[in-house]
Design an enzyme around this catalytic site. Sequence first.
Site, mmCIF file in Angstrom:
data_model
loop_
_atom_site.group_PDB
_atom_site.id
_atom_site.type_symbol
_atom_site.label_atom_id
_atom_site.label_comp_id
_atom_site.label_asym_id
_atom_site.label_seq_id
_atom_site.Cartn_x
_atom_site.Cartn_y
_atom_site.Cartn_z
ATOM 1 C CG ASN A 13 36.662 4.103 47.011
ATOM 2 O OD1 ASN A 13 37.233 2.905 46.931
ATOM 3 N ND2 ASN A 13 35.435 4.157 47.189
ATOM 4 C CG ASP A 73 35.944 11.827 59.403
ATOM 5 O OD1 ASP A 73 35.907 11.837 58.119
ATOM 6 O OD2 ASP A 73 35.354 12.860 59.919
ATOM 7 C CB THR A 74 41.633 13.053 58.776
ATOM 8 O OG1 THR A 74 41.968 11.961 58.977
ATOM 9 C CG2 THR A 74 42.705 14.128 59.288
ATOM 10 C CG PHE A 153 45.941 13.780 50.523
ATOM 11 C CD1 PHE A 153 46.841 12.765 51.377
ATOM 12 C CD2 PHE A 153 44.701 14.003 51.089
ATOM 13 C CE1 PHE A 153 46.438 12.155 52.247
ATOM 14 C CE2 PHE A 153 44.319 13.117 52.265
ATOM 15 C CZ PHE A 153 45.000 12.324 52.712
ATOM 16 C CG ASP A 156 49.995 16.351 53.111
ATOM 17 O OD1 ASP A 156 49.521 16.340 54.532
ATOM 18 O OD2 ASP A 156 49.867 15.141 52.714
ATOM 19 N NE ARG A 182 44.749 9.006 56.918
ATOM 20 C CZ ARG A 182 45.058 10.321 56.423
ATOM 21 N NH1 ARG A 182 46.355 10.243 55.990
ATOM 22 N NH2 ARG A 182 44.681 11.597 56.198
#
Length: 196
Positions: A13, A73-74, A153, A156, A182
């Site tokens: 989300n 998932d990171t 975000f 970063d 990603r």
Amino acid sequence: MTTSSRKLLFATNNAHKLSEVQAVLGPGFELTIPRACGITEEIPETCDTLEGNASQKAHYLYDRTGLDCFADDTGLEVAALGGAPGVHSARYATDGHDFIKNNELLLRNLAGVADRRARFRTVVALLLDGKEYRFEGVVEGRIIDHAIGHEGFGYDPLFVPDGSSKTFAEMTADEKNAVSHRGRAIRKLAEFLLAQ
Ligand code: IMP
């Protein structure tokens, strides 16, 4: 000939993430999000690995919707911190996703540390007709000693990928996607889906 885009449910989300991933996948794929399927609760991620969490989130959605779906998932893995914050990247400083506090804690923990090497690692779990496939993307770089930039975000503003002089937060979405963890994982996902 008619072409139609392929629908996939993406376990996020986070609007930033959604637009990054949609940009990488391109118009051949139409992403929908949990909220749009009536799933408003936070999707559990209680595993202690990126692989486990990505898989857990994808299965959670599949069990409730039966739709083809994927989850990522990171983690930010910092060499001098033994790979921390890693799977705990979202909740490094607090229980919530407080990016500013996370960045402050990271800088405190690296104060005076010369080895600034770090990498972002993303694991994507895809469930296609209920069968699971996984994809990984990694970007190597370093953590600088103060935040620069306002795009993106999370970590970063502190992360400069190898081969660049800019932080991720100074890059356009296209520049970041071209080299990011990603972006790399999602391109592998797209290649796999297109070959199906
Ligand atoms: P998630 O698994 O993608 O939700 O990522 C977990 C945490 O890692 C996020 O809350 C961010 O703090 C951080 N993170 C993930 N992806 C990025 C990114 O592309 N840039 C900066 N931080 C990120």
